[in-house]
Structure formats: C-alpha cells, structure tokens
Design a protein around this motif. Structure first.
Motif, PDB file in Angstrom:
ATOM      1  N   TYR A  98     -14.948  12.931 -53.590  1.00 24.67           N
ATOM      2  CA  TYR A  98     -16.036  13.094 -52.638  1.00 24.67           C
ATOM      3  C   TYR A  98     -17.375  13.272 -53.349  1.00 24.67           C
ATOM      4  N   LYS A 146      -8.796  10.937 -53.680  1.00 26.86           N
ATOM      5  CA  LYS A 146     -10.127  10.601 -53.177  1.00 26.86           C
ATOM      6  C   LYS A 146     -11.169  11.522 -53.817  1.00 26.86           C
ATOM      7  N   ARG A 190       5.401  11.493 -51.488  1.00 26.89           N
ATOM      8  CA  ARG A 190       5.122  10.067 -51.489  1.00 26.89           C
ATOM      9  C   ARG A 190       6.419   9.313 -51.674  1.00 26.89           C
ATOM     10  N   TYR A 216      -9.435  15.012 -54.050  1.00 27.54           N
ATOM     11  CA  TYR A 216      -8.450  15.378 -53.039  1.00 27.54           C
ATOM     12  C   TYR A 216      -7.198  14.524 -53.189  1.00 27.54           C
ATOM     13  N   ASN A 217      -6.062  15.194 -53.393  1.00 26.07           N
ATOM     14  CA  ASN A 217      -4.773  14.525 -53.528  1.00 26.07           C
ATOM     15  C   ASN A 217      -4.197  14.321 -52.131  1.00 26.07           C
ATOM     16  N   THR A 218      -4.165  13.072 -51.677  1.00 23.95           N
ATOM     17  CA  THR A 218      -3.705  12.804 -50.315  1.00 23.95           C
ATOM     18  C   THR A 218      -2.197  12.989 -50.168  1.00 23.95           C
ATOM     19  N   ALA A 219      -1.444  12.950 -51.283  1.00 22.88           N
ATOM     20  CA  ALA A 219       0.009  13.129 -51.214  1.00 22.88           C
ATOM     21  C   ALA A 219       0.387  14.590 -50.989  1.00 22.88           C
ATOM     22  N   SER A 220      -0.323  15.490 -51.665  1.00 24.63           N
ATOM     23  CA  SER A 220      -0.034  16.918 -51.537  1.00 24.63           C
ATOM     24  C   SER A 220      -0.985  17.619 -50.575  1.00 24.63           C
ATOM     25  N   SER A 221      -1.966  16.863 -50.046  1.00 24.21           N
ATOM     26  CA  SER A 221      -2.969  17.422 -49.128  1.00 24.21           C
ATOM     27  C   SER A 221      -3.653  18.653 -49.722  1.00 24.21           C
ATOM     28  N   SER A 222      -4.111  18.493 -50.958  1.00 25.56           N
ATOM     29  CA  SER A 222      -4.767  19.614 -51.632  1.00 25.56           C
ATOM     30  C   SER A 222      -5.822  19.097 -52.593  1.00 25.56           C
ATOM     31  N   TYR A 223      -6.790  19.943 -52.889  1.00 30.98           N
ATOM     32  CA  TYR A 223      -7.810  19.585 -53.866  1.00 30.98           C
ATOM     33  C   TYR A 223      -7.251  19.809 -55.268  1.00 30.98           C
TER      34      TYR A 223
END
Length: 201
Positions: free
Chosen positions: A20, A18, A9, A26-33
């Motif tokens: 669900y 995010k 970032r 879900y961490n959008t910066a690291s693209s991982s749960y």
C-alpha cells in the motif's frame, strides 16, 4: 478437494502480497500485515510469493526482493554475500551488449550451488566429519570459481586479464554476427558443464 497449506492457499499457488501507499505489506493468504523480514523468511522457507502495488496493480516483486537483499547487505554484522568487486562488475553489465545473457547464467550458477549444498551437508555429517566436508567444500568452491571466472571472461573478456597483466580497456561497443554466434556456442558449452557439475552433487 484441493490440498491447502497452513497459509490457507492452494498447494503450488503463489501467495499474493499487496503493498500500500503507506509502504505496508499485506499478505492476502494469511490476512495479515507483514514486513520485509517476514518476506525474507518466506523466501528461505521456499514459499513462492508475488507482490503487487495495491493502487496500480503493477507487479513489484523484483523491487521488493531487491530491497530485501539491500537490507540484508546493510545489517552491519559482517555476513555480506555480495563482494564489492562482484557488485562493480554487475553494475557494469547494465546497458552492456551482453546484459541479456547474464541473468540466465547467474540463475544456472545459483541453482547448481543450491544443489551442491545437499552434498556438502552429507559430507560434513559423514564418518570423517568436518575434515572431509571442508575438503569437498574447498574443491567445489574451486570448481565453481573456475566456472564463474570463465563465464565472466566470456561476457567481458577485457575485464579479466591474467593476474600478472593489467586489465585492458573496455570491449568494443558492438559485436559482429560471428562473435554473437560464438558467444551462443560458449553459453551452451557452459550450460553443459554446469549440468555435469550438478549431476555429481
């Protein structure tokens, strides 16, 4: 070129999480749960993040942080931060006429305590070691408690009688304009005292 953190970032940018419907985060910066424990670690590391409901787009950061605190307080390891009496008093302020004033007061108190941590660490590691550090810590706790109790008396004067006096009944349901003016003056005076304490750290 923008400076990037190891999470991918931009520096100073909040990490977007995010949540669900299946409660997965879900961490959008690291693209991982991630889990709530991961978010707790991020908070301790000073990583600023915001949590959105993936379906509605609502900001649910407050409820997620509250859940982290709930989990920490229920670990059962005896390392609770929130005393029962404090929790009772906090609950009592919901719906109270002074509710609007309390968040900023608590925030200032915690900011001051955080600033004082560095001074405490330095004194514990100083030439006189733990003895000097503990003496300074005890004195700082005494000052903080005096400030906190003074603040609580201001917000709920009937809940804080002297130790040898029984607590009086609840405060009147409404305060007149003069009382609110006086309260604002006391808040400003308290802010000045907190700033003075912070400058000593």
């Amino acid at each position: 070129m923008s400076e990037k953190s190891d999470a991918g970032r931009e520096a100073g940018e909040k990490v977007v999480i995010k949540k669900y419907a299946n409660r997965r985060l879900y961490n959008t910066a690291s693209s991982s749960y991630v889990t709530l424990e991961h978010l707790a670690d991020m908070t301790r590391e000073g990583v600023d993040f915001v949590v959105f409901d993936a379906k509605t787009g609502d900001d649910i950061t407050r409820s997620v942080l509250t859940q982290i605190i709930f989990d920490e307080e229920n670990r059962g390891d005896g390392k609770n931060l929130l005393p029962i009496q404090f929790l009772r008093q906090l609950i009592g302020f919901y719906g109270n006429q002074m509710q609007a004033f309390l968040p900023s007061y608590l925030e200032m108190s915690l900011q001051t305590f955080a600033q004082q941590q560095e001074r405490m660490r330095a004194q514990f590691g100083g030439p006189f070691g733990q003895a000097t550090g503990m003496a300074a810590f005890d004195e700082q706790v005494r000052q903080n408690m005096a400030l906190f109790e003074r603040g609580m008396k201001m917000f709920s004067p009937f809940a804080y009688g002297r130790a040898d006096e029984p607590a009086a009944g609840p405060a009147p349901a409404a305060a007149d304009e003069d009382s609110l003016t006086e309260l604002k003056k006391q808040v400003e005076a308290m802010r000045a005292q907190i700033d003075k304490l912070a400058s000593k750290s």
